[in-house]
Structure formats: structure tokens, C-alpha cells
Design an enzyme around this catalytic site. Structure first.
Site, PDB file in Angstrom:
ATOM      1  N   HIS A  26      -6.585  -6.299   0.672  1.00  0.00           N
ATOM      2  CA  HIS A  26      -5.555  -5.288   0.450  1.00  0.00           C
ATOM      3  C   HIS A  26      -4.306  -5.486   1.312  1.00  0.00           C
ATOM      4  O   HIS A  26      -3.203  -5.113   0.911  1.00  0.00           O
ATOM      5  CB  HIS A  26      -6.150  -3.904   0.726  1.00  0.00           C
ATOM      6  CG  HIS A  26      -5.206  -2.773   0.482  1.00  0.00           C
ATOM      7  ND1 HIS A  26      -4.639  -2.533  -0.758  1.00  0.00           N
ATOM      8  CD2 HIS A  26      -4.706  -1.811   1.324  1.00  0.00           C
ATOM      9  CE1 HIS A  26      -3.845  -1.471  -0.677  1.00  0.00           C
ATOM     10  NE2 HIS A  26      -3.872  -1.029   0.567  1.00  0.00           N
ATOM     11  N   SER A  30       0.835  -1.198   0.000  1.00  0.00           N
ATOM     12  CA  SER A  30       0.000   0.000   0.000  1.00  0.00           C
ATOM     13  C   SER A  30       0.875   1.255   0.000  1.00  0.00           C
ATOM     14  O   SER A  30       1.729   1.414  -0.864  1.00  0.00           O
ATOM     15  CB  SER A  30      -0.961  -0.043   1.188  1.00  0.00           C
ATOM     16  OG  SER A  30      -1.990   0.910   1.043  1.00  0.00           O
ATOM     17  N   ASP A  64      -8.823  -7.096  -3.367  1.00  0.00           N
ATOM     18  CA  ASP A  64      -8.412  -5.775  -2.901  1.00  0.00           C
ATOM     19  C   ASP A  64      -9.509  -4.764  -3.216  1.00  0.00           C
ATOM     20  O   ASP A  64      -9.795  -4.480  -4.376  1.00  0.00           O
ATOM     21  CB  ASP A  64      -7.107  -5.379  -3.600  1.00  0.00           C
ATOM     22  CG  ASP A  64      -6.486  -4.106  -3.043  1.00  0.00           C
ATOM     23  OD1 ASP A  64      -7.196  -3.333  -2.384  1.00  0.00           O
ATOM     24  OD2 ASP A  64      -5.284  -3.902  -3.276  1.00  0.00           O
TER      25      ASP A  64
END
Length: 258
Positions: A226, A68, A196
């Protein structure tokens, strides 16, 4: 908004191979991470703090893994010459200044504000609310079953102590994403997560696939959200080890017969 806790089940597995030293930093402005007086917390500032920690360890370079926002910072560390290999797991920053997906991700964070405020006000008591676990799992795991109660308590502690929440929203809104990907020149492994909901494939991965001139490998992880380190720590550890092992020169062995 998470701390290095996301690596709690992965980092020890990497270290237990006996072949690598492992450092899982918490980024500036996050729970337990370095403090910053910067009003505008951009990727350069985040990378500066990680670089200082690498310097303190005496690590000129490392095999860098990021998820991320951590993936976005990982690309910046690569640009600075600090990475030997790069593993980017659902990385952020896959947009230019006017990309629609950039405004989509900002909208998602704004939409999540009521959940964040509820956690901020109630702390762990928020988990007793109907549907709390399902709501908390949306940006993290494929299903609510992917998170244990202990993990949820740690997640609440992280997100309610993330001082950078608003700073990161402003950063995402005002700045372009990763614009120097064409300069990437080390072995790069892009990992996308099937479930995700934060940066879903393929909308948020097109930028990487288009602008990294010779991306070495793309792996699609089925059945995870995610932050797949919670749901599939062994799978994540294995893909990191396999990628790094494939790009480490063989260690010269001393001839015992000499």
C-alpha cells in the site's frame, strides 16, 4: 497515519533531477503536522492546511502526488484548482456514502487497533515481539523484507503520534468518499499496487475508473504494498518524473547566436 517520512527516499530523488522544487507536507493531526482544534477532521480541513502551506511557499499550483489519504486530499486540491497534474498512488476515498468497501476499510482500521495499542504502550520495544515485523508490514509493504528496521522505528513513531487516528475513523464512517471526480479536468495518473492489502485493486479502484471521465493513465505496480515508496523508491520517483515531464511545456531557450 504516516508523516511525510514516507517520501524520505523519493523526494530527494525528485529534487536531484534539478528540474523541480519538492515539498512533502505532513498533514494536520499527523506526527509533526499542523495542529487542529477540529473535532471532526474531514478532507476539507486537511486540504485547508496543505493549501495554507502552499500559500506560504508562494505556490499557486503544483504537480500534486498523493498516496492513500494523501491521494484523497490530492483530488480535493485538484478540485480547488491547485494542481497542474495529479498522481494518485493507491488513493483512498474511492467510495460513495453506502459503498460496502467504505465499511470494509473502517473495519480494517478497527481490526488494526490492537497493533496500534501495542505500539503505543511499548514503543520500539514492540519490534522485539514475535511476528512484530510481519504484523507491521501487512498494511504497508508486500512482504516484511520490504521494510528496514530503521523504517519500522520511524513508522512506530508516526503511528503512535497520529492524533487523528479516531477522527479519521469517524470521518470515513460518516462521510461519503470522492463524489466530484467527474469534474477532474487535469492530467490524472492512477497508480494501483498489486499487493495492496488496505485498498486492494480492483474493489477500491472501480470508483475512480468509473467516475473520472477521461482518466489519462493507469499503472499497476507489481510486487509492492500500500505504501510503495518504502519498497520501490526509485520506481515511484521515475513514474512521477515521467508523468510530470510529459505535461510540462518545453522551456524556451535563449538563442545564443543572437
Amino acid at each position: 497515519m504516516m508523516s511525510s517520512y514516507v517520501w524520505a527516499d523519493v523526494a530527494p530523488r525528485l529534487a536531484d533531477t534539478g528540474r523541480y522544487e519538492v515539498f512533502a507536507p505532513t498533514m494536520a493531526g499527523h506526527n509533526g503536522g499542523p495542529h487542529t482544534r477540529s473535532v471532526f477532521l474531514d478532507t476539507n480541513t486537511l486540504a485547508d492546511h496543505v493549501e495554507r502551506q502552499l500559500d506560504e511557499l508562494g505556490w499557486d499550483t503544483a504537480h500534486v502526488v498523493g498516496n492513500s489519504l494523501g491521494g484523497w486530499v490530492a483530488f480535493e486540491l485538484e478540485r480547488r484548482g491547485r494542481a497542474r497534474t495529479l498522481t494518485a498512488i493507491a488513493p483512498a476515498g474511492g467510495w460513495h456514502r453506502w459503498s460496502p468497501v467504505k465499511y470494509e476499510i473502517v473495519g480494517k482500521f478497527v481490526a488494526g487497533a490492537p497493533v496500534w495499542l501495542t505500539a503505543l504502550l511499548l514503543g520500539e520495544r514492540a519490534l522485539r515481539l514475535p511476528g512484530a515485523k510481519a504484523a507491521a508490514s501487512v498494511p504497508i509493504s508486500a512482504t516484511p523484507a520490504g521494510l528496514t528496521d530503521e523504517q519500522l522505528r520511524e513508522i512506530i513513531d508516526d503511528v503512535t503520534h497520529c492524533r487523528a487516528y479516531y477522527q479519521l475513523l469517524i470521518k470515513a464512517l460518516l462521510l461519503p468518499g470522492l463524489m466530484e471526480l467527474t469534474e477532474t479536468n487535469i492530467p490524472t495518473h492512477l497508480v494501483v499496487c498489486e499487493r495492496d492489502r488496505v485498498l486492494p485493486h480492483p474493489r477500491f479502484t472501480k470508483h475512480f475508473l468509473k467516475h473520472i471521465p477521461a482518466i489519462d493513465k493507469v499503472t499497476r505496480l507489481d510486487g509492492v504494498g500500500h505504501i510503495p515508496m518504502f519498497e520501490a523508491p526509485q520506481r515511484i520517483a521515475d513514474l512521477i518524473v515521467d508523468w510530470v515531464d510529459a505535461h510540462v511545456p518545453p522551456v524556451a531557450r535563449e538563442d545564443s547566436a543572437g
